[in-house]
Design an enzyme around this catalytic site. Structure first.
Site, PDB file in Angstrom:
ATOM      1  CB  CYS A 157      20.178   1.605 -32.543  1.00  0.00           C
ATOM      2  SG  CYS A 157      19.078   2.788 -32.585  1.00  0.00           S
ATOM      3  CG  HIS A 173      17.939  -1.808 -31.491  1.00  0.00           C
ATOM      4  ND1 HIS A 173      18.849  -1.603 -31.037  1.00  0.00           N
ATOM      5  CD2 HIS A 173      17.305  -1.270 -31.355  1.00  0.00           C
ATOM      6  CE1 HIS A 173      19.332  -1.116 -29.852  1.00  0.00           C
ATOM      7  NE2 HIS A 173      17.734  -0.197 -30.772  1.00  0.00           N
ATOM      8  CD  GLU A 195      19.670  -5.300 -30.010  1.00  0.00           C
ATOM      9  OE1 GLU A 195      20.340  -5.033 -31.640  1.00  0.00           O
ATOM     10  OE2 GLU A 195      19.780  -4.191 -29.483  1.00  0.00           O
TER      11      GLU A 195
END
Ligand code: GLN
Length: 561
Positions: free
Chosen positions: A386, A525, A527
């Site tokens: 990001c 993102h 994750e």
């Protein structure tokens, strides 16, 4: 005949004594073992604070904001829920007092209460109950975690609502789990049960008698301590479950099953289910325990002294380690220290990979850019997320393309080369809450690119949380200089922005560099979607590259010269 509606069972999880004792992980681990018994499970987090969602809260205070596919900004416990179970979280799975009061007050203003007095009981509690019942539809088991600790003023309406639900549904359908802390007092050489007794006492004062007590402690719990808790807290001894500190949270589902927790739950809730099949979890525990080489990843960020701010990220990196059978050591580096450092490389030495996570605001950005220069020129594996993508683009514009003033308008409104900027739709935004580009968006990867190879396909979907985008009209010098745009978003938002230099119509989602072992950044993102049982391809690839870097470093400690 209409099909029989299945009776959903409920587990309500409360916490006592202190916060941060792993109530969320406990709820998530219960979900894991019950799923391993073949049940369809969902989870829900009730947060007592008055904010509508944690999206506008400082991560220092609150920890990470977890983003769901449907674009909700939620409590980080929902991240644990998704990592430990296959339940998909939505904006309905995290309810705050703010949301509850908001909808009750909206109804009051509409006149829906027909002149009645609007009260915490029954109006607020009813609204809570309705939301819990809605989430539970179509599942076998709904695990509801009440945020905060027993005794907090704000959590009272939630505790009252779950008390009523137990009465409404009966003991066979609703079960109370209390997660508490049993401290080890060094001077006495003993585990102390008094705080647990007191927190159970406060629960009982409001009519909630826990059925199962999960005791977090740093030392193994002798049988007499369990017996004492059983006696004073009015639960059978076998329902006092020890949860002793373990090296990895992914050991907890197996540890709970070994304590017989799933059996206690199925017994009381009268659930007929097979034995828990925990093969996946056992395999993960084995891999973590036997992981051999260790790679060090430098995370250059801002809130770095508070590890909780990057919870999903830290977990995703560990998942990358599970996939590569190596240990992953995280080294948090304060970006501002890199700004001041004479020799940036010295601060980063020993890192086998450099990661720039998401972030907001100007502080530390120049330090992060210095770290990116280091990663790019010294060929250290690099992953940007990001803000990390935005800064990697700025770094490339400045140092490879000679655009010295390149910047994001977030940090310099008057930049002569605003390579990162707001799209027109974001320029008009005045409200801060839930107005970013949020949630899952499709992304198209370039075939044969590093990203394409890692994902093993070209159509992906990933979660977003940002306002700014790369400016396509200023990209040409960067692309000519070797920046590869290997992932784009082609949805409606992209239609109004200028085309990329190669004519593709889309917003920049992934960038990478050739002639570098691993230099990749994403606007999304990744994750949020990594799981211990299914590590995310970008983290798998990043850790693999870091491992290769580490092996070369160990084989040739003096470096190339
Ligand atoms: N501050 C940047 C933006 O709003 C990046 C956000 C982030 O990293 N999540 O676009």
């Amino acid at each position: 005949m209409a099909p029989r509606r299945r009776q959903t069972k409920f587990i309500f999880v409360t916490g006592g004594v202190v916060s941060s004792i792993g109530k969320g992980i406990s709820a998530a681990s219960i979900a894991a073992i019950m799923e391993a018994r073949g049940l369809k499970v969902t989870l829900m987090k009730l947060d007592p604070y008055l904010n509508v969602d944690p999206g506008t809260m400082n991560p220092f205070q609150h920890g990470e904001v977890f983003v769901t596919d449907d674009g909700a900004e939620t409590d980080l416990d929902l991240g644990h829920y998704e990592r430990f179970s296959s339940a998909v979280m939505t904006h309905h799975n995290n309810v705050t007092s703010g949301q509850i009061y908001w909808s009750v007050l909206e109804r009051e203003r509409r006149g829906d209460y027909l002149g009645g007095t609007v009260q915490v009981i029954p109006h607020i509690t009813d609204e809570i109950k309705v939301r819990i019942l809605k989430i539970a539809e179509g599942t076998d088991l709904c695990i509801v975690e009440v945020g905060g600790t027993v005794g907090d003023i704000e959590s009272q309406p939630f505790l009252e609502a779950i008390r009523q639900m137990r009465l409404d549904l009966g003991r066979e359908n609703a079960l109370f789990v209390h997660v508490t802390y049993v401290p080890y007092i060094r001077t006495a050489g003993e585990l102390k049960t008094k705080p647990t007794q007191h927190s159970v006492m406060s629960l009982r004062e409001i009519g909630v008698q826990p059925d199962i007590i999960i005791c977090r402690s740093e030392r193994p719990m002798p049988p007499e301590v369990k017996r004492k808790i059983s006696l004073f807290c009015n639960v059978p001894p076998e329902n006092v479950v020890a949860a002793v500190d373990v090296p990895s949270v992914y050991e907890i589902p197996v540890a709970f099953a070994e304590e017989g927790l799933d059996q206690r739950i199925t017994d009381q809730l009268n659930i007929w289910a097979r034995e828990a099949n925990l093969a996946d979890w056992k395999r993960i525990v084995e891999r973590i325990r036997n992981a051999k080489p260790e790679v060090t990843i430098a995370i250059v960020g801002k809130y770095v002294d508070l590890v909780e701010s990057y919870k999903s990220l830290n977990e995703a990196l560990l998942h990358g380690g599970i996939a590569n059978a190596c240990k992953v050591k995280l080294r948090f580096i304060e970006a501002e220290d890199l700004e001041k450092a004479e020799d940036c490389a010295a601060l980063l030495s020993g890192a086998d990979g450099i990661l720039i996570p998401g972030g907001f605001g100007t502080r530390g950005t120049e330090g992060k850019i210095r770290a990116i220069t280091c990663a790019r020129t010294q060929k250290v594996p690099f992953l940007g997320i990001c803000l990390g993508l935005q800064l990697a683009t700025i770094e490339f514009a400045r140092h490879v393309c000679g655009k010295d003033d390149a910047n994001s308008t977030e940090f310099n409104e008057h930049s002569a080369y605003p390579i990162v900027d707001l799209l027109p739709e974001q320029r008009g935004v005045t409200q801060m809450g839930a107005t970013m580009r949020l949630g899952a968006h499709p992304c198209e990867l370039l075939e044969g690119s590093l990203a394409g190879r890692l994902y093993g396909g070209t159509a992906i979907s990933e979660r977003h949380r940002h306002r700014y985008e790369v400016s396509n009209d200023l990209l040409k010098p960067l692309v000519d200089g070797g920046l590869i745009v290997s992932g784009i978003h082609t949805g409606d938002r992209a239609a109004s922005s200028p085309a990329l230099p190669d004519g593709r119509q889309g917003l920049v989602e992934v960038i990478e560099l050739a002639n570098h072992p691993f230099f990749l950044a994403s606007q999304f993102h990744p994750e949020y979607k990594s799981r211990p049982r299914d590590p995310h391809p970008l983290f798998k690839g990043f850790i693999q590259a870091a491992l290769a870097y580490r092996n070369a470093r160990v084989a040739n400690p003096g470096g190339k010269e």
